[in-house]
Scaffold this active site. Structure first.
Site, PDB file in Angstrom:
ATOM      1  N   CYS A  29      -4.190  -1.346  -2.426  1.00  0.00           N
ATOM      2  CA  CYS A  29      -4.333   0.104  -2.568  1.00  0.00           C
ATOM      3  C   CYS A  29      -5.127   0.334  -3.838  1.00  0.00           C
ATOM      4  CB  CYS A  29      -2.941   0.726  -2.678  1.00  0.00           C
ATOM      5  SG  CYS A  29      -2.946   2.482  -3.064  1.00  0.00           S
ATOM      6  N   GLU A  53      -3.940   9.916   7.810  1.00  0.00           N
ATOM      7  CA  GLU A  53      -2.495   9.772   8.011  1.00  0.00           C
ATOM      8  C   GLU A  53      -2.005  10.711   9.122  1.00  0.00           C
ATOM      9  OE1 GLU A  53       0.178   8.162   5.761  1.00  0.00           O
ATOM     10  OE2 GLU A  53      -1.367   6.811   5.010  1.00  0.00           O
ATOM     11  N   CYS A 111     -11.181   3.018  -0.911  1.00  0.00           N
ATOM     12  CA  CYS A 111      -9.820   3.397  -0.553  1.00  0.00           C
ATOM     13  C   CYS A 111      -9.533   2.645   0.734  1.00  0.00           C
ATOM     14  CB  CYS A 111      -9.719   4.903  -0.324  1.00  0.00           C
ATOM     15  SG  CYS A 111      -8.124   5.387   0.381  1.00  0.00           S
ATOM     16  N   ASP A 137       0.859  -1.194   0.000  1.00  0.00           N
ATOM     17  CA  ASP A 137       0.000   0.000   0.000  1.00  0.00           C
ATOM     18  C   ASP A 137       0.889   1.236   0.000  1.00  0.00           C
ATOM     19  OD1 ASP A 137      -2.638   1.339   0.246  1.00  0.00           O
ATOM     20  OD2 ASP A 137      -1.826   2.045   2.148  1.00  0.00           O
ATOM     21  N   SER A 138       0.292   2.361  -0.359  1.00  0.00           N
ATOM     22  CA  SER A 138       1.042   3.620  -0.316  1.00  0.00           C
ATOM     23  C   SER A 138       1.442   3.964   1.126  1.00  0.00           C
ATOM     24  CB  SER A 138       0.179   4.743  -0.897  1.00  0.00           C
ATOM     25  OG  SER A 138      -1.009   4.862  -0.147  1.00  0.00           O
ATOM     26  N   HIS A 172      -7.709   3.201   3.112  1.00  0.00           N
ATOM     27  CA  HIS A 172      -7.604   4.006   4.334  1.00  0.00           C
ATOM     28  C   HIS A 172      -8.974   4.258   4.980  1.00  0.00           C
ATOM     29  CE1 HIS A 172      -3.566   4.951   2.995  1.00  0.00           C
ATOM     30  NE2 HIS A 172      -3.360   5.729   4.027  1.00  0.00           N
TER      31      HIS A 172
HETATM   32  N1  DGL Z   1      -4.889   3.538   0.365  1.00  0.00           N
HETATM   33  C1  DGL Z   1      -4.903   4.021  -0.963  1.00  0.00           C
HETATM   34  C2  DGL Z   1      -6.142   3.586  -1.722  1.00  0.00           C
HETATM   35  O1  DGL Z   1      -6.724   2.606  -1.381  1.00  0.00           O
HETATM   36  C3  DGL Z   1      -4.703   5.461  -1.211  1.00  0.00           C
HETATM   37  C4  DGL Z   1      -4.115   6.299  -0.216  1.00  0.00           C
HETATM   38  C5  DGL Z   1      -3.258   7.337  -0.863  1.00  0.00           C
HETATM   39  O2  DGL Z   1      -3.785   8.333  -1.371  1.00  0.00           O
HETATM   40  O3  DGL Z   1      -2.062   7.111  -0.856  1.00  0.00           O
HETATM   41  O4  DGL Z   1      -6.538   4.187  -2.664  1.00  0.00           O
END
Ligand code: DGL
Length: 294
Positions: free
Chosen positions: A92, A177, A211, A29-30, A213
């Site tokens: 991600c 974050e 997403c 993941d990012s 997150h």
């Molecule tokens: N967790 C990532 C996603 O599912 C994106 C988070 C980011 O913007 O880095 O899209």
């Protein structure tokens, strides 16, 4: 270098894949978001070893260009291959939307024909329409995921009549974050983005958190969701799809090690990573640093 690294680089994997000793499943993941997916994968498939990498040093990916997300993701995928992983999950949505297809079609045949990289969009698209009674789904995601049109395109393959409304929520990942997702500041953006998506599609009865997150904002989103609207997160969907994939692909499954081992890497500060992860993963983690070497 990790203990279970073996022959080294992916470009030799076609030749060596039958000799390869089993290795962990890579989860990328990012940043922290993929941990919400990994947690569900581990619930479902605890026997496997997992190697997680969060590219925290370059997160968030959500507002970055196609080229940048592709370049970053490919670099991290190559790192997983160098550790010996035969299977990597891009946990991600942004990386799945912007990099996965190119990696699968252009890079893998060249650098690692025997290895596999899978994303989170396809398994979600395969099932999301079945949750809706009004045939109308709202997708909340990063700018990158929304602009890629991946969800409307993928869902159309499985649910041709499904109406898919999208809303980019560019402030949500930075709030998460920064550990501000439970604070009052987050209410403003959650309300705003929910208002926008229901203006686009009044009959939406399913909201997908597209997403990895966003599950961290689940409680807050639920507070502002109209009664009767279902909130869907991806972790369980991806976990169940992975279980199915491994069953259908014994040639890949047999190359995944099964000692219940978990290793965590971050491209940024391990201290920061370890401090954040209880929230995302539900357990404490001691991570190691992955040097991007630039
Ligand atoms: N967790 C990532 C996603 O599912 C994106 C988070 C980011 O913007 O880095 O899209």
């Amino acid at each position: 270098m990790m203990g279970y690294s073996f022959f080294g680089h992916g470009n030799r994997s076609a030749y060596f894949c039958y000799m390869q000793k089993p290795t962990p499943i890579g989860v990328f993941d990012s940043g922290y978001g993929g941990l919400t997916v990994l947690k569900e994968i581990i619930n479902r498939l605890p026997q496997y070893d997992y190697l997680y990498l969060g590219d925290n040093a370059r997160a968030p990916y959500g507002n970055r260009s196609f080229e940048t997300v592709y370049h970053y993701t490919l670099q991290c995928v190559k790192w997983f291959f160098e550790q010996g992983c035969s299977l990597v999950i891009l946990a991600c949505n942004t990386a799945s939307a912007k990099a996965l297809r190119t990696i699968q079609q252009n890079d893998l045949p060249e650098i690692a024909p025997g290895k596999r990289v899978l994303g989170v969009i396809r398994p979600t698209a395969e099932i999301i329409g079945s949750f809706s009674e009004t045939n109308s789904v709202g997708v909340l995601a990063t700018n990158g995921t929304v602009l890629s049109e991946s969800y409307p395109m993928e869902t159309a393959k499985f649910f041709p009549d499904l109406r898919v409304y999208q809303e980019a929520c560019p402030m949500w990942v930075p709030l998460i974050e920064a550990n501000e997702h439970t604070g009052h500041g987050a209410d403003y953006f959650v309300k705003k983005n929910l208002h926008n998506i229901f203006e686009k599609g009044e009959d939406i009865d399913v909201i997908l958190l597209a997403c990895t997150h966003y599950p961290l904002l689940k409680d807050k989103i639920e507070e502002y969701l109209p009664v009767g609207v279902k909130l869907i997160t991806q972790g369980e969907i991806v976990a169940s799809s992975l279980a199915d994939y491994l069953q259908r692909h014994p040639e890949i499954e047999s190359r995944c090690s099964k000692n219940g081992r978990r290793d965590f890497y971050t491209t940024d500060s391990t201290e920061d990573f370890d401090n954040h992860t209880a929230t995302f993963y539900g357990a404490s983690i001691t991570s190691k640093h992955m040097d991007l070497g630039q």
